[in-house]
Scaffold this active site. Structure first.
Site, PDB file in Angstrom:
ATOM      1  N   ARG A  42       0.848  -1.207   0.000  1.00 42.49           N
ATOM      2  CA  ARG A  42       0.000   0.000   0.000  1.00 42.49           C
ATOM      3  C   ARG A  42       0.880   1.252   0.000  1.00 42.49           C
ATOM      4  O   ARG A  42       0.578   2.236   0.678  1.00 42.49           O
ATOM      5  CB  ARG A  42      -0.958   0.018   1.202  1.00 42.49           C
ATOM      6  CG  ARG A  42      -1.877  -1.173   1.300  1.00 42.49           C
ATOM      7  CD  ARG A  42      -2.872  -1.252   0.131  1.00 42.49           C
ATOM      8  NE  ARG A  42      -3.569  -2.521   0.182  1.00 42.49           N
ATOM      9  CZ  ARG A  42      -3.151  -3.605  -0.485  1.00 42.49           C
ATOM     10  NH1 ARG A  42      -2.106  -3.547  -1.303  1.00 42.49           N
ATOM     11  NH2 ARG A  42      -3.803  -4.735  -0.378  1.00 42.49           N
ATOM     12  N   SER A  79     -11.012  -1.264   3.996  1.00 43.69           N
ATOM     13  CA  SER A  79     -10.325  -1.699   5.220  1.00 43.69           C
ATOM     14  C   SER A  79      -9.827  -0.493   5.988  1.00 43.69           C
ATOM     15  O   SER A  79      -9.150   0.370   5.425  1.00 43.69           O
ATOM     16  CB  SER A  79      -9.126  -2.579   4.871  1.00 43.69           C
ATOM     17  OG  SER A  79      -9.586  -3.755   4.266  1.00 43.69           O
ATOM     18  N   GLU A 121      -5.200   2.489   7.357  1.00 42.10           N
ATOM     19  CA  GLU A 121      -4.838   2.375   5.930  1.00 42.10           C
ATOM     20  C   GLU A 121      -5.193   3.620   5.101  1.00 42.10           C
ATOM     21  O   GLU A 121      -4.379   4.072   4.311  1.00 42.10           O
ATOM     22  CB  GLU A 121      -5.497   1.114   5.328  1.00 42.10           C
ATOM     23  CG  GLU A 121      -5.078   0.897   3.897  1.00 42.10           C
ATOM     24  CD  GLU A 121      -5.450  -0.471   3.355  1.00 42.10           C
ATOM     25  OE1 GLU A 121      -5.200  -1.481   4.030  1.00 42.10           O
ATOM     26  OE2 GLU A 121      -6.008  -0.519   2.244  1.00 42.10           O
TER      27      GLU A 121
HETATM   28  C1  LIG Z   1     -15.612  -0.757  -0.317  1.00 37.18           C
HETATM   29  C2  LIG Z   1     -14.140  -0.505  -0.501  1.00 37.18           C
HETATM   30  C3  LIG Z   1     -13.291  -1.564  -0.753  1.00 37.18           C
HETATM   31  C4  LIG Z   1     -11.916  -1.348  -0.942  1.00 37.18           C
HETATM   32  N1  LIG Z   1     -11.120  -2.404  -1.200  1.00 37.18           N
HETATM   33  C5  LIG Z   1      -9.792  -2.208  -1.402  1.00 37.18           C
HETATM   34  C6  LIG Z   1      -8.931  -3.297  -1.697  1.00 37.18           C
HETATM   35  O1  LIG Z   1      -9.358  -4.440  -1.790  1.00 37.18           O
HETATM   36  N2  LIG Z   1      -7.608  -3.038  -1.875  1.00 37.18           N
HETATM   37  C7  LIG Z   1      -7.090  -1.770  -1.797  1.00 37.18           C
HETATM   38  O2  LIG Z   1      -5.882  -1.599  -1.983  1.00 37.18           O
HETATM   39  N3  LIG Z   1      -7.889  -0.713  -1.523  1.00 37.18           N
HETATM   40  C8  LIG Z   1      -9.210  -0.899  -1.330  1.00 37.18           C
HETATM   41  N4  LIG Z   1     -10.025   0.172  -1.038  1.00 37.18           N
HETATM   42  C9  LIG Z   1      -9.447   1.526  -0.906  1.00 37.18           C
HETATM   43  C10 LIG Z   1      -9.481   2.338  -2.223  1.00 37.18           C
HETATM   44  O3  LIG Z   1     -10.420   1.843  -3.105  1.00 37.18           O
HETATM   45  C11 LIG Z   1      -8.124   2.351  -2.911  1.00 37.18           C
HETATM   46  O4  LIG Z   1      -7.142   2.812  -2.030  1.00 37.18           O
HETATM   47  C12 LIG Z   1      -8.147   3.251  -4.167  1.00 37.18           C
HETATM   48  O5  LIG Z   1      -7.031   2.923  -4.950  1.00 37.18           O
HETATM   49  C13 LIG Z   1      -8.140   4.745  -3.862  1.00 37.18           C
HETATM   50  O6  LIG Z   1      -8.310   5.453  -5.093  1.00 37.18           O
HETATM   51  P1  LIG Z   1      -9.117   6.821  -5.172  1.00 37.18           P
HETATM   52  O7  LIG Z   1      -9.131   7.259  -6.571  1.00 37.18           O
HETATM   53  O8  LIG Z   1     -10.454   6.655  -4.533  1.00 37.18           O
HETATM   54  O9  LIG Z   1      -8.189   7.766  -4.315  1.00 37.18           O
HETATM   55  P2  LIG Z   1      -8.623   8.928  -3.296  1.00 37.18           P
HETATM   56  O10 LIG Z   1      -9.336   8.302  -2.138  1.00 37.18           O
HETATM   57  O11 LIG Z   1      -9.283  10.033  -3.992  1.00 37.18           O
HETATM   58  O12 LIG Z   1      -7.191   9.401  -2.809  1.00 37.18           O
HETATM   59  C14 LIG Z   1      -6.386   8.572  -2.014  1.00 37.18           C
HETATM   60  C15 LIG Z   1      -4.982   9.169  -1.965  1.00 37.18           C
HETATM   61  O13 LIG Z   1      -4.412   9.076  -3.268  1.00 37.18           O
HETATM   62  C16 LIG Z   1      -3.971  10.360  -3.694  1.00 37.18           C
HETATM   63  N5  LIG Z   1      -4.167  10.410  -5.142  1.00 37.18           N
HETATM   64  C17 LIG Z   1      -5.253   9.998  -5.845  1.00 37.18           C
HETATM   65  N6  LIG Z   1      -5.054  10.208  -7.153  1.00 37.18           N
HETATM   66  C18 LIG Z   1      -3.817  10.759  -7.285  1.00 37.18           C
HETATM   67  C19 LIG Z   1      -3.047  11.190  -8.381  1.00 37.18           C
HETATM   68  N7  LIG Z   1      -3.502  11.120  -9.632  1.00 37.18           N
HETATM   69  N8  LIG Z   1      -1.821  11.717  -8.139  1.00 37.18           N
HETATM   70  C20 LIG Z   1      -1.340  11.798  -6.878  1.00 37.18           C
HETATM   71  N9  LIG Z   1      -2.029  11.406  -5.791  1.00 37.18           N
HETATM   72  C21 LIG Z   1      -3.249  10.882  -6.003  1.00 37.18           C
HETATM   73  C22 LIG Z   1      -4.856  11.351  -2.943  1.00 37.18           C
HETATM   74  O14 LIG Z   1      -4.247  12.625  -2.858  1.00 37.18           O
HETATM   75  C23 LIG Z   1      -4.975  10.659  -1.594  1.00 37.18           C
HETATM   76  O15 LIG Z   1      -3.854  10.944  -0.788  1.00 37.18           O
HETATM   77  C24 LIG Z   1     -11.407  -0.018  -0.851  1.00 37.18           C
HETATM   78  C25 LIG Z   1     -12.269   1.062  -0.617  1.00 37.18           C
HETATM   79  C26 LIG Z   1     -13.624   0.826  -0.445  1.00 37.18           C
HETATM   80  C27 LIG Z   1     -14.536   1.990  -0.187  1.00 37.18           C
END
Ligand SMILES: Cc1cc2nc3c(=O)[nH]c(=O)nc-3n(C[C@H](O)[C@H](O)[C@H](O)COP(=O)(O)OP(=O)(O)OC[C@H]3O[C@@H](n4cnc5c(N)ncnc54)[C@H](O)[C@@H]3O)c2cc1C
Length: 314
Positions: A164, A214, A306
């Site tokens: 992560r 998580s 996380e």
């Molecule tokens: C129901 C559920 C299930 C999930 N299951 C998993 C799983 O199985 N495995 C897992 O790893 N995660 C899981 N997650 C967490 C999440 O989906 C991941 O971490 C996802 O990759 C986050 O992406 P996002 O676009 O929503 O980022 P955001 O939540 O918008 O941002 C997260 C971080 O990334 C940074 N960021 C986003 N885009 C960029 C960019 N282009 N450049 C620089 N920084 C950036 C943001 O600034 C922030 O710090 C889950 C979440 C939910 C709600």
């Protein structure tokens, strides 16, 4: 200079899957790298802290919001080069879009991500992973802009991917697009694998309430206090290396259902906290501290949150 529209005091909770947290002091959406450069320049000129928000599925935003500029990325086009088996996508493409596109093209490598919420850029930032896969396994190159507007291209090795984790968590940069290397695969089989994961998530995760996935990272086997390892030996899984699932530890401590205000440790999945409606981030953090403290006292395990914390003064 592009015509950026800057809004003031924009609520961020609707832009997150948790539906928690306060407003952005300044806010804009950008749909091109030119607009992103302008937003970065504006933040720098005004000395505004800068935060990039994508799918909002990995964020815990302070009830006070973010006292700076929040940029919502809208860089959402993708392109497949079938002869090279590569997929190049803008950071804001949803993981669903690129998983579906690669499978439709008969390319393997992303099927583990069936049902993974969030954007492509967010997945790279945190090296998202599940069901034995991680985004790092397919990344060929990532293009980003530094907060001073400099363009950078990194290959997989230079992304420093970890559990992560990636270099992007440690440098002031915005990922703009990235290229994945995929392999030939069978469309029907790949679709089946992705759909199995989607079904598994739907049956195991409390998707009926807003949540952030998580809440704690899993525990590396080598970090488990040896006197408690036997209790959890049967739960160890290799994803992406030997870990004890935190859900199992919390369930063994019988903490499910614990509630502070309107946030609750889910009865359905013990590593998910859900917002029952009208919850606050302050309540969430109280609940997180209670769980951390009880697990530490009982097993000597230090749980680590996380999702990314946004808008907190450290
Ligand atoms: C129901 C559920 C299930 C999930 N299951 C998993 C799983 O199985 N495995 C897992 O790893 N995660 C899981 N997650 C967490 C999440 O989906 C991941 O971490 C996802 O990759 C986050 O992406 P996002 O676009 O929503 O980022 P955001 O939540 O918008 O941002 C997260 C971080 O990334 C940074 N960021 C986003 N885009 C960029 C960019 N282009 N450049 C620089 N920084 C950036 C943001 O600034 C922030 O710090 C889950 C979440 C939910 C709600």
């Amino acid at each position: 200079m592009s015509a950026l529209t800057i809004q003031e005091n924009v609520p961020l909770s609707p832009l997150t899957t948790f539906k928690l947290g306060g407003p952005a002091r300044h806010f804009c959406a950008v749909s091109s790298t030119t607009e992103l450069l302008d937003a970065l320049a504006l933040a720098s000129q005004n000395n505004w802290p800068f935060f990039v928000l994508a799918g909002g599925s990995n964020l815990i935003i302070s009830d006070d919001g973010f006292d700076g500029l929040v940029v919502k990325l809208e860089l959402g086009t993708w392109d497949l080069e079938l002869d090279k088996r590569t997929l190049t996508a803008g950071a804001s493409c949803s993981m669903k879009e690129i998983v579906d596109a690669s499978i439709e093209a008969g390319l393997a490598g992303l099927e583990w991500a069936g049902g993974l919420p969030g954007s492509f850029g967010g997945a790279i930032y945190g090296n998202a992973g599940c069901y034995g896969g991680e985004i790092k396994d397919s990344v060929l190159a990532v293009k980003s802009l530094t907060h001073t507007g400099e363009e950078k291209t990194r290959d997989n090795k230079d992304c420093d991917f970890g559990y992560r984790d990636s270099i992007f968590k440690h440098v002031p940069e915005v990922i703009v697009f990235a290229t994945l290397q995929l392999q030939p695969g069978n469309r029907t089989e790949l679709r089946q694998i992705a759909d199995d994961h989607i079904g598994h998530r739907a049956s195991r995760h409390p998707l009926e309430h807003p949540n952030v996935g998580s809440i704690f990272k899993n525990i590396r086997v080598e970090d488990m206090p040896s006197e408690h390892l036997a209790t959890f030996r049967d739960s160890i899984k290799d994803d992406p290396f030997p870990v004890v699932p935190t859900a199992k530890i919390i369930a063994t401590a019988a903490l499910q259902g614990r509630r502070v205000g309107n946030v609750q440790l889910s009865e359905k999945h013990s590593n998910f906290i859900v917002n029952l409606g009208g919850g606050t981030t302050a309540d969430l953090l109280k609940l997180v501290e209670q769980i951390k403290s009880e697990i530490d006292q009982r097993y000597g395990i230090k749980l680590e949150v996380e999702p990314q914390l946004v808008g907190f003064k450290h």
